[in-house]
Design an enzyme around this catalytic site. Sequence first.
Site, mmCIF file in Angstrom:
data_model
loop_
_atom_site.group_PDB
_atom_site.id
_atom_site.type_symbol
_atom_site.label_atom_id
_atom_site.label_comp_id
_atom_site.label_asym_id
_atom_site.label_seq_id
_atom_site.Cartn_x
_atom_site.Cartn_y
_atom_site.Cartn_z
ATOM 1 N N LYS A 153 55.052 77.971 47.954
ATOM 2 C CA LYS A 153 54.660 76.630 47.503
ATOM 3 C C LYS A 153 53.397 76.152 48.205
ATOM 4 O O LYS A 153 53.317 75.018 48.664
ATOM 5 C CB LYS A 153 55.813 75.634 47.678
ATOM 6 N N ARG A 154 52.401 77.015 48.249
ATOM 7 C CA ARG A 154 51.145 76.649 48.876
ATOM 8 C C ARG A 154 50.382 75.689 47.981
ATOM 9 O O ARG A 154 50.405 75.829 46.751
ATOM 10 C CB ARG A 154 50.300 77.892 49.152
#
Lengths: 272, 272
Positions: A93-94
Amino acid sequence: MDREALFQQIKKKNSYLCIGLDTDLEKIPQHLRSTADPIFEFNKQIIDATHEYCVAYKPNIAFYEALGPKGWESLQKTMDYIPKGLFTIADAKRGDIGNTSALYARTFFEYFNFDSVTVAPYMGEDSVKPFLYKDKWVILLAHTSNPGSSDFQLIESVVTGRKLYEEVLLKSQRWATPDQLMYVVGATQAEKMESIRAQAPEHFFLVPGIGAQGGDLKMVSQYGMNAQCGLLVNSARAIIYASNGQDFAQRARQEAVNVRDEMARHLQDYYK
Amino acid sequence: MDREALFQQIKKKNSYLCIGLDTDLEKIPQHLRSTADPIFEFNKQIIDATHEYCVAYKPNIAFYEALGPKGWESLQKTMDYIPKGLFTIADAKRGDIGNTSALYARTFFEYFNFDSVTVAPYMGEDSVKPFLYKDKWVILLAHTSNPGSSDFQLIESVVTGRKLYEEVLLKSQRWATPDQLMYVVGATQAEKMESIRAQAPEHFFLVPGIGAQGGDLKMVSQYGMNAQCGLLVNSARAIIYASNGQDFAQRARQEAVNVRDEMARHLQDYYK
């Protein structure tokens, strides 16, 4: 891996199961904890037991990071061990931009050789573009199903009348093709799944957080499938922690087989 | 570190400078590349040269992750080296929920002992709560200044008339106090900075991406300061890569001193 190869694998295995490798030192069986690399040892046995029944593995990066350099090594060994042909997802979930996102892409795509990485959309197009590699995938958060998902994702635009997650779905389709972009779509209600599918007809959806064999899987399959399946349904704890005894791998296999059997039925219903 | 301690440090040093440790193997001086740990060696010399003129360091986690386990070790050594009393920011922009976010919190707050971590708001309250530790900070993305920031952050709610970033500012204030929560606020126009400050009067803002000594710093200071300064202005490349020769640390110090001198003037203007 390209979309067609993923679909071929789904057809061959009669499964669109993704197994979440949320491997937690405190939850793995006691007898593994004295091995040199308990995290990898656990993953290895899970992979051996389940890889015929799933099409993807999704290590949750937080679990590896939390262990420092040693965790990073366990992740690398796990990635090296996953058989060729299975789709791999770095659930990270960058959500950064430019140079920073380019480095994250390099880490997950080049260093670890993941097929895909989950990405958060808040910073817009600059958060997505650096992850567009050939035969690699961005899996963008669209509509999640956690309680807090309604805090911002459902805000409705005064200009377009669309909700934030719909804006994400529509805008991001200008940035990447369905061969480079998937969406994280939680299992919410049937109508919502149907409307999300209508807004992104060709894209694969990664669907986390559904009970392994509950009604959710049926609903998601019925309303979310498309001509190339279009679904990767993730199950983590229900499979990998089905038992915490000596039989953990066997029990994980049984759970994976059960899910695969149900998925086979849904695939048959859809493609009959 | 608590808010009062941070403010005391700002007053003592006449500086609200945060130095971004975006340390890139390809950009550091040639003569460091043959050392055992070039990343740490560079950071160490930068820290020695600048720590009197800044109040915070912000390692950009992507740069360390990209190097695998070795990068993680360089980060750990860097954290151990930063003198006590300086505020530390893990620029990680994590945005997950529940158990996963709890693990990220553990990694950055307990393993590396950071004071704060940057967090993305897309998944709502569940993304923020796990980071609420005593004397630790969530730095939540509110309004960024990259080109893609307008893709979603400016969507205006049909219900409240507020933009997405304003919803983030207002809702998140219910989840955490100004002693636990800061915001990432890009340097945009004066009116916007003024309005954001009005919506979050007490919170610290982390302001990235401004030219080290340009008019932006003046604008940000004029419209963003509050009774406890309330600003951490980040500069990375302009300081750490001021030179890539033998004199890099000396030049970094000079740049930091220059910024500090300008900040001292802005503090004086505000508190006169």
